[in-house]
Design a protein around this motif. Structure first.
Motif, PDB file in Angstrom:
ATOM      1  N   GLY A 184       0.815  -1.216   0.000  1.00 55.68           N
ATOM      2  CA  GLY A 184       0.000   0.000   0.000  1.00 55.68           C
ATOM      3  C   GLY A 184       0.841   1.255   0.000  1.00 55.68           C
ATOM      4  N   ILE A 185       1.919   1.277   0.796  1.00 57.94           N
ATOM      5  CA  ILE A 185       2.804   2.441   0.831  1.00 57.94           C
ATOM      6  C   ILE A 185       3.496   2.621  -0.515  1.00 57.94           C
ATOM      7  N   MET A 186       3.894   1.506  -1.147  1.00 59.46           N
ATOM      8  CA  MET A 186       4.504   1.598  -2.465  1.00 59.46           C
ATOM      9  C   MET A 186       3.551   2.251  -3.463  1.00 59.46           C
ATOM     10  N   LEU A 187       2.294   1.836  -3.445  1.00 54.00           N
ATOM     11  CA  LEU A 187       1.310   2.411  -4.374  1.00 54.00           C
ATOM     12  C   LEU A 187       1.067   3.884  -4.101  1.00 54.00           C
ATOM     13  N   LEU A 188       1.203   4.295  -2.838  1.00 53.19           N
ATOM     14  CA  LEU A 188       1.020   5.698  -2.486  1.00 53.19           C
ATOM     15  C   LEU A 188       2.288   6.520  -2.700  1.00 53.19           C
ATOM     16  N   SER A 189       3.397   5.855  -3.015  1.00 54.82           N
ATOM     17  CA  SER A 189       4.653   6.570  -3.225  1.00 54.82           C
ATOM     18  C   SER A 189       4.761   7.123  -4.626  1.00 54.82           C
ATOM     19  N   ARG A 190       4.307   6.349  -5.600  1.00 53.74           N
ATOM     20  CA  ARG A 190       4.451   6.759  -6.995  1.00 53.74           C
ATOM     21  C   ARG A 190       3.434   5.990  -7.829  1.00 53.74           C
ATOM     22  N   THR A 191       2.709   6.689  -8.671  1.00 55.56           N
ATOM     23  CA  THR A 191       1.589   6.045  -9.368  1.00 55.56           C
ATOM     24  C   THR A 191       2.049   4.967 -10.338  1.00 55.56           C
ATOM     25  N   MET A 192       3.256   5.102 -10.916  1.00 56.58           N
ATOM     26  CA  MET A 192       3.699   4.091 -11.861  1.00 56.58           C
ATOM     27  C   MET A 192       3.916   2.727 -11.209  1.00 56.58           C
ATOM     28  N   THR A 193       3.960   2.670  -9.871  1.00 54.53           N
ATOM     29  CA  THR A 193       4.163   1.393  -9.190  1.00 54.53           C
ATOM     30  C   THR A 193       2.954   0.472  -9.328  1.00 54.53           C
ATOM     31  N   LEU A 194       1.852   0.970  -9.879  1.00 55.16           N
ATOM     32  CA  LEU A 194       0.745   0.074 -10.217  1.00 55.16           C
ATOM     33  C   LEU A 194       1.233  -1.043 -11.126  1.00 55.16           C
ATOM     34  N   GLY A 195       2.234  -0.740 -11.944  1.00 57.68           N
ATOM     35  CA  GLY A 195       2.780  -1.751 -12.842  1.00 57.68           C
ATOM     36  C   GLY A 195       3.510  -2.871 -12.127  1.00 57.68           C
ATOM     37  N   TYR A 196       3.837  -2.683 -10.848  1.00 61.48           N
ATOM     38  CA  TYR A 196       4.538  -3.711 -10.088  1.00 61.48           C
ATOM     39  C   TYR A 196       3.590  -4.648  -9.345  1.00 61.48           C
TER      40      TYR A 196
ATOM     41  N   TYR B 217      -3.274  10.882 -16.510  1.00 63.76           N
ATOM     42  CA  TYR B 217      -1.844  10.943 -16.837  1.00 63.76           C
ATOM     43  C   TYR B 217      -1.321   9.571 -17.251  1.00 63.76           C
ATOM     44  N   LEU B 218      -1.668   8.531 -16.485  1.00 61.45           N
ATOM     45  CA  LEU B 218      -1.138   7.196 -16.788  1.00 61.45           C
ATOM     46  C   LEU B 218      -1.614   6.699 -18.146  1.00 61.45           C
ATOM     47  N   LEU B 219      -2.856   7.002 -18.500  1.00 60.19           N
ATOM     48  CA  LEU B 219      -3.400   6.500 -19.759  1.00 60.19           C
ATOM     49  C   LEU B 219      -3.004   7.345 -20.955  1.00 60.19           C
ATOM     50  N   SER B 220      -2.445   8.530 -20.700  1.00 53.91           N
ATOM     51  CA  SER B 220      -1.980   9.347 -21.826  1.00 53.91           C
ATOM     52  C   SER B 220      -0.466   9.292 -21.968  1.00 53.91           C
ATOM     53  N   PHE B 221       0.248   9.522 -20.856  1.00 54.95           N
ATOM     54  CA  PHE B 221       1.703   9.494 -20.901  1.00 54.95           C
ATOM     55  C   PHE B 221       2.278   8.102 -20.626  1.00 54.95           C
ATOM     56  N   GLY B 222       1.435   7.187 -20.123  1.00 51.65           N
ATOM     57  CA  GLY B 222       1.908   5.836 -19.868  1.00 51.65           C
ATOM     58  C   GLY B 222       1.654   4.908 -21.044  1.00 51.65           C
ATOM     59  N   TYR B 223       0.416   4.885 -21.534  1.00 55.11           N
ATOM     60  CA  TYR B 223       0.062   3.970 -22.611  1.00 55.11           C
ATOM     61  C   TYR B 223      -0.693   4.668 -23.741  1.00 55.11           C
ATOM     62  N   GLY B 224      -0.739   5.992 -23.699  1.00 53.87           N
ATOM     63  CA  GLY B 224      -1.378   6.729 -24.772  1.00 53.87           C
ATOM     64  C   GLY B 224      -0.371   7.258 -25.778  1.00 53.87           C
ATOM     65  N   GLU B 225      -0.850   8.090 -26.680  1.00 57.01           N
ATOM     66  CA  GLU B 225       0.016   8.602 -27.745  1.00 57.01           C
ATOM     67  C   GLU B 225       1.084   9.549 -27.217  1.00 57.01           C
TER      68      GLU B 225
ATOM     69  N   ALA C 246       6.098   3.013 -23.600  1.00 55.28           N
ATOM     70  CA  ALA C 246       7.152   3.780 -24.265  1.00 55.28           C
ATOM     71  C   ALA C 246       7.757   4.818 -23.337  1.00 55.28           C
ATOM     72  N   ASN C 247       7.074   5.148 -22.260  1.00 54.28           N
ATOM     73  CA  ASN C 247       7.561   6.167 -21.324  1.00 54.28           C
ATOM     74  C   ASN C 247       8.788   5.639 -20.592  1.00 54.28           C
ATOM     75  N   ASN C 248       9.936   6.308 -20.778  1.00 52.12           N
ATOM     76  CA  ASN C 248      11.155   5.808 -20.127  1.00 52.12           C
ATOM     77  C   ASN C 248      11.287   6.276 -18.684  1.00 52.12           C
ATOM     78  N   GLY C 249      10.575   7.335 -18.301  1.00 52.86           N
ATOM     79  CA  GLY C 249      10.539   7.769 -16.911  1.00 52.86           C
ATOM     80  C   GLY C 249      11.901   8.040 -16.311  1.00 52.86           C
ATOM     81  N   VAL C 250      11.935   8.525 -15.102  1.00 47.68           N
ATOM     82  CA  VAL C 250      13.166   8.719 -14.348  1.00 47.68           C
ATOM     83  C   VAL C 250      13.099   7.822 -13.123  1.00 47.68           C
ATOM     84  N   TRP C 251      14.030   6.885 -13.047  1.00 52.40           N
ATOM     85  CA  TRP C 251      14.110   5.949 -11.929  1.00 52.40           C
ATOM     86  C   TRP C 251      12.879   5.056 -11.802  1.00 52.40           C
ATOM     87  N   PHE C 252      12.185   4.810 -12.929  1.00 52.87           N
ATOM     88  CA  PHE C 252      11.121   3.805 -12.892  1.00 52.87           C
ATOM     89  C   PHE C 252      11.710   2.452 -12.503  1.00 52.87           C
ATOM     90  N   GLU C 253      12.947   2.197 -12.947  1.00 54.22           N
ATOM     91  CA  GLU C 253      13.566   0.896 -12.724  1.00 54.22           C
ATOM     92  C   GLU C 253      14.316   0.800 -11.391  1.00 54.22           C
TER      93      GLU C 253
END
Length: 491
Positions: free
Chosen positions: A202-214, A261-269, A354-361
């Motif tokens: 839960g804390i991970m999900l509240l830390s950064r929205t891209m962590t939904l992918g984890y 944001y996630l559906l446009s900059f994450g998996y959108g055009e 396609a979003n390379n993000g900063v420190w996603f990894e």
């Protein structure tokens, strides 16, 4: 249940009455590997805290950092015993992540109201990361290997840069590592630590929205660790559900901004605007990010590929041994395979966008440390010892370089914010040393001037709405907003 009652490892000489002086000296270290890691990484964290306080100055933060710092200051400013709901409203009002800026409140309450005070959470998170990685590794290997892993992760180039910056990636990495440590220590989901795993998710999900992918990776971890026990598996699934439920109110309140944001900059055009469109390019990018996470920029180019390939082969060999039911005597097969599955599933999530993000990894780089260290520990003892000394020596050299001490002629690592800022002012270039004057005397003063102009033009000095254009890395809506937060006002 396979460890001696005193926590020692007979193979490493712990607890032997007739041991030599060196082994007697090392015995308490090996009996308490997590305490050892906590102390060593604590010293590393203090060095990073000193660097933050002496080198990060107003006027020298990148646009994202100014936005995040302003959020932390705004949450602190909302504390008022007369209006307790204001704190909750301010904390839940951010669509970028609520856990990290809220966790900075104790630092802001105890220290001066300064952005660097808010940044002191970063070194504290480093200690949590180091101890968590050591805890995970202890489930996979002997105590000395856990100590190497916990110290090594605190010396990695990408982790050091994340500590010295104000981004949310380190908070997500700390939450995921702590959660997996709890899961691996939960006796297959049968003890109460499994619920700490859920809280950490839960804390991970509240830390950064891209962590939904984890989340799929967390599900695989539950299956890998708890598969052999029906009750433990149900508790593990319930713990993961607890994490989802605990984070869901914030996602529901901010659903338009978050999922828009996630559906446009994450998996959108728009994702291709800040990333790579081709699948092969995405895989290549992540491979490069992983390698750069472990090896400093000064590492010889002709050795990068052989070293990285050797690491992959060692991990593949250890994985095959676990799959064939012939792991090393001190490795728990299910735990190791679960960690491998988390890294692979997390990587699949990253290359799906396609979003390379900063420190996603970054969370995955942190989790690769126990996997890689435990695999390397299966080498013959002399070869393992040499390898451990080499990786720690490279890590120490990276840390000294990051602290602007350049031993042995190595170049100082480039902080991520310097390249963006130097596009507008060459005094921020990595080769220069006069960025403090540029930050404080010139650029921060410009943001203060703009903030004062806005304040004077607002009705009776009250909050008002403004449109800010011509944003740059050095003067933008975030820097003006931070200038207002330093003299509390909310334009």
């Amino acid at each position: 249940g396979t460890e001696p009652a005193d926590g020692s490892d007979p193979a490493e000489g712990g607890g032997t009455a007739d041991a030599g002086p060196l082994r007697r000296l090392m015995s308490p270290v090996l009996r308490h590997p997590l305490v050892t890691v906590g102390i060593v990484v604590g010293v590393i964290a203090l060095l990073n805290a000193w660097w933050i306080w002496t080198h990060r100055h107003l006027g020298g933060f990148d646009p994202d950092e100014t936005s995040y710092l302003s959020t932390a200051l705004r949450i602190e400013r909302s504390i008022d015993p007369r209006y307790p709901l204001e704190l909750l409203r301010a904390a839940l009002g951010s669509g970028h992540g609520v856990a990290v800026p809220t966790a900075r409140l104790p630092f802001l309450l105890l220290g001066p109201r300064d952005p660097r005070t808010a940044m002191m959470l970063q070194p504290a998170l480093l200690v949590l990361v180091g101890v968590s990685v050591a805890g995970i590794t202890r489930r996979l290997a002997r105590p000395s290997v856990a100590i190497v892993a916990g110290v090594w992760v605190a010396l990695l180039p990408t982790v050091t840069t994340a500590v010295q910056s104000y981004w949310y990636g380190l908070g997500a990495a700390a939450a995921l590592a702590a959660g997996l440590w709890a899961l691996l220590s939960s006796d297959g989901g049968r003890n109460r630590l499994v619920w700490l795993f859920g809280v950490a998710v839960g804390i991970m999900l509240l830390s950064r929205t891209m962590t939904l992918g984890y989340l799929p990776a967390c599900g695989l971890a539950v299956l890998g660790v708890c598969w052999c026990d029906r009750r433990g598996l149900l508790r593990g699934i319930g713990a993961r559900g607890l994490g989802l439920v605990s984070a869901s109110p914030w996602y529901l309140l901010n659903r338009n901004s978050i999922f828009g944001y996630l559906l446009s900059f994450g998996y959108g055009e728009r994702a291709e605007l800040i990333g790579e469109p081709g699948f092969g390019d995405r895989v290549s990018l992540r491979w490069e990010r992983y390698v750069n996470g472990f090896l400093p920029l000064s590492f010889p180019d002709n050795l990068v590929v052989p070293v990285a390939a050797a690491g992959v082969l060692v991990c593949a060999f250890a994985t095959l041994r676990c799959l064939r039911g012939r792991p090393a005597t001190d490795m728990e097969p299910r735990a190791y395979l679960a960690m491998v599955a988390v890294v692979l599933a997390g990587t699949a999530a990253l290359v799906s966008t396609a979003n390379n993000g900063v420190w996603f990894e970054l969370p995955l780089v942190v989790l690769m440390v126990p996997v890689l260290t435990a695999a390397l520990a299966q080498l013959p003892r002399p070869l393992w010892g040499v390898t451990a000394v080499l990786v720690l020596a490279i890590g120490v050299g990276n840390l000294l370089g990051a602290l602007w001490i350049t031993p042995w002629g190595l170049d100082r690592p480039v902080s991520h914010y310097e390249l963006g800022l130097s596009e507008y002012d060459e005094r921020f270039a990595p080769s220069r040393r006069d960025d403090h004057e540029a930050a404080a005397a010139d650029w921060w003063a410009r943001s203060q001037d703009l903030e004062q102009a806005l304040r004077e033009s607002s009705p009776d000095g009250r909050s008002a709405a403004f449109v800010v254009t011509c944003n740059t890395h050095l003067v933008n809506a975030g820097t003006v907003r931070m200038a207002a937060e330093m003299d509390p006002w909310a334009p």
